[in-house]
Design a protein around this motif. Structure first.
Motif, mmCIF file in Angstrom:
data_model
loop_
_atom_site.group_PDB
_atom_site.id
_atom_site.type_symbol
_atom_site.label_atom_id
_atom_site.label_comp_id
_atom_site.label_asym_id
_atom_site.label_seq_id
_atom_site.Cartn_x
_atom_site.Cartn_y
_atom_site.Cartn_z
ATOM 1 N N LEU A 89 -33.988 4.731 -38.904
ATOM 2 C CA LEU A 89 -33.558 4.214 -37.606
ATOM 3 C C LEU A 89 -34.163 2.851 -37.309
ATOM 4 N N ILE A 90 -33.342 2.006 -36.701
ATOM 5 C CA ILE A 90 -33.789 0.725 -36.160
ATOM 6 C C ILE A 90 -33.277 0.663 -34.732
ATOM 7 N N TRP A 91 -34.202 0.585 -33.769
ATOM 8 C CA TRP A 91 -33.801 0.499 -32.376
ATOM 9 C C TRP A 91 -33.149 -0.848 -32.133
ATOM 10 N N GLY A 92 -31.925 -0.832 -31.632
ATOM 11 C CA GLY A 92 -31.158 -2.052 -31.448
ATOM 12 C C GLY A 92 -31.720 -3.014 -30.425
ATOM 13 N N LEU A 93 -32.612 -2.553 -29.538
ATOM 14 C CA LEU A 93 -33.189 -3.431 -28.516
ATOM 15 C C LEU A 93 -34.574 -3.928 -28.896
ATOM 16 N N SER A 94 -35.002 -3.629 -30.109
ATOM 17 C CA SER A 94 -36.305 -4.062 -30.584
ATOM 18 C C SER A 94 -36.176 -5.420 -31.267
ATOM 19 N N SER A 95 -37.243 -6.168 -31.258
ATOM 20 C CA SER A 95 -37.231 -7.448 -31.965
ATOM 21 C C SER A 95 -37.518 -7.248 -33.454
ATOM 22 N N SER A 96 -37.895 -6.045 -33.843
ATOM 23 C CA SER A 96 -38.194 -5.751 -35.245
ATOM 24 C C SER A 96 -36.919 -5.364 -35.993
#
Length: 136
Positions: A89-96
């Motif tokens: 998972l990659i959170w879409g609102l994260s800068s990472s």
């Protein structure tokens, strides 16, 4: 000069056409059995919404933060890739742009998803497995 520009445009169009033809659309599509809305079975406040793309939306409701009514922390879009028994998972609102893998299992018989707790709140513990059942 106009002929050279026309040739480059034609070449560019052919290149885009070949690249598009070579892409396998199924790689980034949500599997049919996951599409729809899923609700967490214990607290029944969090939902996952899978569409046809390679992302889902985590809806956690709203809360007052200062003077503003805002979505609860970690709500929003998540890009994902399902692996054998995990989900990246990659959170879409994260800068990472780095993903984290969590436990993942789809129970076809009971239409349930079991997923590692990828968002932390006061109701849950780290490393907890969350169960979601299909709503529609």
């Amino acid at each position: 000069m106009k002929t050279i520009a026309t040739n480059y445009n034609s070449l560019f169009f052919l290149l885009v056409l070949f690249v598009a033809a070579g892409c396998n659309k199924d790689e980034n599509e949500t599997p049919q059995h996951l599409r729809g809305t899923w609700i967490e079975t214990v607290h029944k406040t969090d939902t996952l919404e899978f569409s046809e793309s390679d992302l889902f939306i985590l809806n956690r409701g709203m809360e007052m933060q200062g003077e503003y009514l805002l979505p609860k922390p970690h709500s929003g879009p998540y890009f994902y890739e399902i692996e054998r028994d995990s989900i990246l998972l990659i959170w879409g609102l994260s800068s990472s742009s780095y993903g984290i893998s969590y436990y993942f299992e789809y129970d076809e018989q009971n239409e349930m998803i079991r997923i590692g707790n990828f968002f932390v709140d006061s109701l849950s513990r780290n490393n907890e497995i969350l169960d979601f059942m299909r709503v529609n």
